[in-house]
Scaffold this active site. Structure first.
Site, mmCIF file in Angstrom:
data_model
loop_
_atom_site.group_PDB
_atom_site.id
_atom_site.type_symbol
_atom_site.label_atom_id
_atom_site.label_comp_id
_atom_site.label_asym_id
_atom_site.label_seq_id
_atom_site.Cartn_x
_atom_site.Cartn_y
_atom_site.Cartn_z
ATOM 1 N N HIS A 30 0.845 -1.203 0.000
ATOM 2 C CA HIS A 30 0.000 0.000 0.000
ATOM 3 C C HIS A 30 0.880 1.253 0.000
ATOM 4 C CE1 HIS A 30 -3.031 -2.715 2.268
ATOM 5 N NE2 HIS A 30 -3.534 -2.519 1.063
ATOM 6 N N LYS A 54 -15.762 -6.871 6.716
ATOM 7 C CA LYS A 54 -14.555 -7.711 6.663
ATOM 8 C C LYS A 54 -14.036 -8.075 8.046
ATOM 9 C CE LYS A 54 -12.982 -6.132 2.176
ATOM 10 N NZ LYS A 54 -11.950 -5.469 1.409
ATOM 11 N N ARG A 108 -2.544 -6.441 -8.105
ATOM 12 C CA ARG A 108 -1.525 -7.460 -7.855
ATOM 13 C C ARG A 108 -1.648 -8.639 -8.806
ATOM 14 N NH1 ARG A 108 -3.273 -7.872 -1.812
ATOM 15 N NH2 ARG A 108 -5.111 -7.213 -2.975
ATOM 16 N N SER A 146 -2.754 -7.825 3.124
ATOM 17 C CA SER A 146 -3.002 -7.614 4.559
ATOM 18 C C SER A 146 -3.491 -8.901 5.231
ATOM 19 C CB SER A 146 -4.061 -6.526 4.767
ATOM 20 O OG SER A 146 -3.627 -5.311 4.240
HETATM 21 P P1 ADP Z 1 -9.834 -3.265 -0.293
HETATM 22 O O1 ADP Z 1 -10.559 -3.777 0.908
HETATM 23 O O2 ADP Z 1 -10.424 -2.050 -0.907
HETATM 24 O O3 ADP Z 1 -9.454 -4.298 -1.322
HETATM 25 P P2 ADP Z 1 -7.107 -3.239 0.558
HETATM 26 O O4 ADP Z 1 -6.687 -2.589 1.816
HETATM 27 O O5 ADP Z 1 -7.017 -4.708 0.511
HETATM 28 O O6 ADP Z 1 -8.535 -2.690 0.326
HETATM 29 O O7 ADP Z 1 -6.320 -2.618 -0.665
HETATM 30 C C1 ADP Z 1 -6.488 -1.300 -1.084
HETATM 31 C C2 ADP Z 1 -5.914 -1.157 -2.470
HETATM 32 O O8 ADP Z 1 -4.521 -1.453 -2.453
HETATM 33 C C3 ADP Z 1 -6.506 -2.113 -3.506
HETATM 34 O O9 ADP Z 1 -6.542 -1.445 -4.752
HETATM 35 C C4 ADP Z 1 -5.518 -3.257 -3.554
HETATM 36 O O10 ADP Z 1 -5.551 -3.929 -4.790
HETATM 37 C C5 ADP Z 1 -4.217 -2.495 -3.358
HETATM 38 N N1 ADP Z 1 -3.166 -3.341 -2.785
HETATM 39 C C6 ADP Z 1 -3.250 -4.162 -1.722
HETATM 40 N N2 ADP Z 1 -2.073 -4.774 -1.504
HETATM 41 C C7 ADP Z 1 -1.225 -4.328 -2.446
HETATM 42 C C8 ADP Z 1 0.145 -4.625 -2.785
HETATM 43 N N3 ADP Z 1 0.862 -5.511 -2.097
HETATM 44 N N4 ADP Z 1 0.709 -3.975 -3.832
HETATM 45 C C9 ADP Z 1 -0.038 -3.098 -4.553
HETATM 46 N N5 ADP Z 1 -1.327 -2.800 -4.316
HETATM 47 C C10 ADP Z 1 -1.926 -3.409 -3.274
#
Ligand code: ADP
Length: 182
Positions: A30, A54, A108, A146
């Site tokens: 992130h 979630k 990803r 995460s």
């Molecule tokens: P959500 O619940 O909206 O999916 P996340 O916290 O999982 O939220 O992720 C927020 C954004 O960051 C999403 O667009 C996700 O694809 C991106 N993201 C999550 N992990 C990574 C990573 N390791 N590298 C790049 N982008 C990521």
């Protein structure tokens, strides 16, 4: 937490982006997206979703505080960040509320793509004036999610390769609390 724009408020357009997510917790993946998004926009709003569907490990106040802690370091090379809780509103409505013309998301894998593709299709119909920009995950962070980081932490694994030291410490503490209560 917001500061002056890069162009000092001059003739250039002040571009505002929204990076929404659950961020339970924010990972290095992130963080990389935020750093790269700041090359595209002047001001980035990190919208921290409540994530009630979630069952998050951290409250959204805690997740907002985590981002606030990282903000200074993230804006060292320019741009400004604002961290805002993002409740039960549509992503595009929230983008409008904060004045963002661009929504930033990270990609990803193909699984991210399919999900995001559908959302973008809907959002384009709801708000054709707001563009979604996808940044491909850096290969170093491609495998970081995460959810998996939390699983590693719960099983006592080392999470420092995936998180900032501050977030890693909070995650280890939270997992220890959870285990004590179990
Ligand atoms: P959500 O619940 O909206 O999916 P996340 O916290 O999982 O939220 O992720 C927020 C954004 O960051 C999403 O667009 C996700 O694809 C991106 N993201 C999550 N992990 C990574 C990573 N390791 N590298 C790049 N982008 C990521």
């Amino acid at each position: 937490m917001s500061a002056k724009s890069k162009d000092g408020g001059g003739a250039q357009k002040h571009r505002i982006g929204l990076y929404p997510g659950t961020f339970d917790p924010p990972t290095l993946g992130h963080i990389d997206i935020v750093k790269r998004a700041l090359k595209l926009v002047d001001h980035l709003v990190i919208g921290v979703g409540t994530g009630t569907d979630k069952n998050p490990l951290f409250s959204y106040e805690e997740r907002v505080a985590m981002w606030s802690h990282e903000s200074e370091e993230l804006t060292r090379d320019g741009g400004t960040i604002e961290v805002q809780p993002f409740g039960n509103s549509l992503q595009v409505d929230f983008a409008r509320k904060v004045g963002a013309g661009v929504v930033v998301r990270g990609l990803r894998a193909m699984t991210d793509f399919e999900y995001e593709f559908q959302i973008v299709g809907m959002n384009q119909r709801l708000a054709p004036d707001i563009e979604t920009v996808f940044l491909m995950a850096d290969p170093r962070y491609l495998s970081i999610a995460s959810k998996l980081v939390k699983e590693v932490a719960m099983l006592g694994g080392n999470v420092t390769p995936f998180l900032t030291p501050h977030v890693a410490e909070l995650l280890v503490q939270r997992c220890a609390e959870k285990k004590r209560k179990a």
